[in-house]
Enzyme design. Structure first.
Site, PDB file in Angstrom:
ATOM      1  N   GLU A   1      56.498  16.578  25.737  1.00 30.52           N
ATOM      2  CA  GLU A   1      57.348  17.140  26.804  1.00 30.52           C
ATOM      3  C   GLU A   1      56.563  18.090  27.694  1.00 30.52           C
ATOM      4  O   GLU A   1      57.142  18.801  28.514  1.00 30.52           O
ATOM      5  CB  GLU A   1      58.543  17.871  26.173  1.00 30.52           C
TER       6      GLU A   1
ATOM      7  N   ASP B   1      39.871   5.578  55.792  1.00 28.54           N
ATOM      8  CA  ASP B   1      40.853   5.283  54.742  1.00 28.54           C
ATOM      9  C   ASP B   1      42.272   5.305  55.285  1.00 28.54           C
ATOM     10  O   ASP B   1      42.548   5.974  56.279  1.00 28.54           O
ATOM     11  CB  ASP B   1      40.809   6.408  53.691  1.00 28.54           C
TER      12      ASP B   1
ATOM     13  N   ARG C   1      35.218   9.816  45.170  1.00 21.17           N
ATOM     14  CA  ARG C   1      34.797   8.852  46.197  1.00 21.17           C
ATOM     15  C   ARG C   1      34.566   9.556  47.534  1.00 21.17           C
ATOM     16  O   ARG C   1      33.895   9.010  48.424  1.00 21.17           O
ATOM     17  CB  ARG C   1      35.804   7.725  46.376  1.00 21.17           C
TER      18      ARG C   1
ATOM     19  N   PRO D   1      54.970  15.387  36.129  1.00 19.35           N
ATOM     20  CA  PRO D   1      55.931  14.813  37.075  1.00 19.35           C
ATOM     21  C   PRO D   1      56.688  15.903  37.832  1.00 19.35           C
ATOM     22  O   PRO D   1      57.294  15.647  38.856  1.00 19.35           O
ATOM     23  CB  PRO D   1      56.870  13.986  36.183  1.00 19.35           C
TER      24      PRO D   1
HETATM   25  N1  LIG Z   1      53.743  11.753  37.521  1.00 22.21           N
HETATM   26  C1  LIG Z   1      52.804  12.391  36.741  1.00 22.21           C
HETATM   27  S1  LIG Z   1      51.459  13.083  37.414  1.00 22.21           S
HETATM   28  C2  LIG Z   1      52.972  12.486  35.316  1.00 22.21           C
HETATM   29  C3  LIG Z   1      52.195  13.180  34.405  1.00 22.21           C
HETATM   30  C4  LIG Z   1      52.795  12.958  33.187  1.00 22.21           C
HETATM   31  N2  LIG Z   1      53.853  12.177  33.379  1.00 22.21           N
HETATM   32  O1  LIG Z   1      53.982  11.871  34.679  1.00 22.21           O
END
Ligand SMILES: NC(=S)c1ccno1
Length: 240
Positions: A113, A170, A155, A86
């Site tokens: 984590e 797309d 794809r 994330p």
């Molecule tokens: N948003 C992503 S890629 C992610 C990986 C692990 N947790 O959130």
């Protein structure tokens, strides 16, 4: 293209062998290897994580295990190492298009984590390493993100989609969201297919589709309009 995925949950990646992606693998357009990180542990508990230095909640994945696994999986062949997180840069259609030109992608699926930062730092000296996010939300691990990214990339490979024009039209391929699509019947629950789409006037159809794409993009993703290069919108677009 060869794709390798290192994970503590290999079964999570089973969908990659289904449907379109599965057919691409069977056709030899893609090679896929899924590897269990625990195969590189040496203790009876097969430990892959430990407490974070500096304290804090949760556990961090151990660099030693990841180092042995990635050394084995990467070998000497060049590859782009991808770590879903994330905290990563956004994964976009442009990322997928760039990665579709790669010979090899290796995905490292973190859990808990995350992975000790030294793993990314150590492999950055070996080749390209991308820490990427598929969205501003937190998953339990990287495996679901890998499913998303692998599908978006594969794809785009020649021969994977029945009609290569699909990928060219797309959403995002021209910087805009795709407009609405319709099929038979011409009327359904009192809702009719727009007449222009049945007119046979290809210029009018193209204009209508472009206008709907501009309309949808302006309403849902004005940021995409702002990001378009100056010459992306022609006079007719600007009139819209
Ligand atoms: N948003 C992503 S890629 C992610 C990986 C692990 N947790 O959130």
């Amino acid at each position: 293209m060869r794709i390798d995925v290192v994970t503590i949950f290999p079964g999570y990646l089973a969908p990659l062998r289904e449907a379109l992606l599965g057919r691409a693998i069977e056709a030899g357009l893609v090679e896929l290897g899924v590897h269990d990180l625990r195969d590189w542990t040496h203790d009876v508990h097969q430990a892959v994580d430990d407490s974070p230095y500096g304290g804090g909640p949760g556990m961090v994945m151990r660099p030693q295990v990841w180092g042995e696994a990635l050394d084995a999986v990467l070998g000497e062949e060049p590859a782009r190492l991808v770590v879903p997180t994330p905290a990563g840069r956004p994964f976009t259609q442009a990322t997928a298009q760039a990665w579709a030109a790669e010979e090899r992608l290796v995905f490292a699926c973190g859990r808990y984590e995350g992975i000790d930062q030294r793993v990314v730092d150590a492999y950055a000296d070996r080749g390209p390493v991308d820490e990427v996010s598929i969205g501003d939300y937190v998953l339990v691990g990287g495996e679901v993100a890998v499913l998303v990214m692998v599908e978006a990339v594969v794809r785009l490979l020649p021969g994977v989609l029945g009609n290569p024009v699909s990928a060219q039209e797309d959403s995002f391929s021209d910087g805009l969201l795709e407009g609405p699509a319709y099929t038979r019947p011409v009327s359904w629950r009192g809702l009719d297919v727009p007449d222009v789409l049945r007119s046979g006037n290809h210029a009018a159809i193209a204009r209508w589709r472009r206008d709907r794409a501009l309309e949808r993009t302006a309403a849902r993703r004005p940021d995409l309009l702002d990001a378009l290069p100056p010459d992306a919108l022609d006079r007719a677009d600007r009139a819209f």
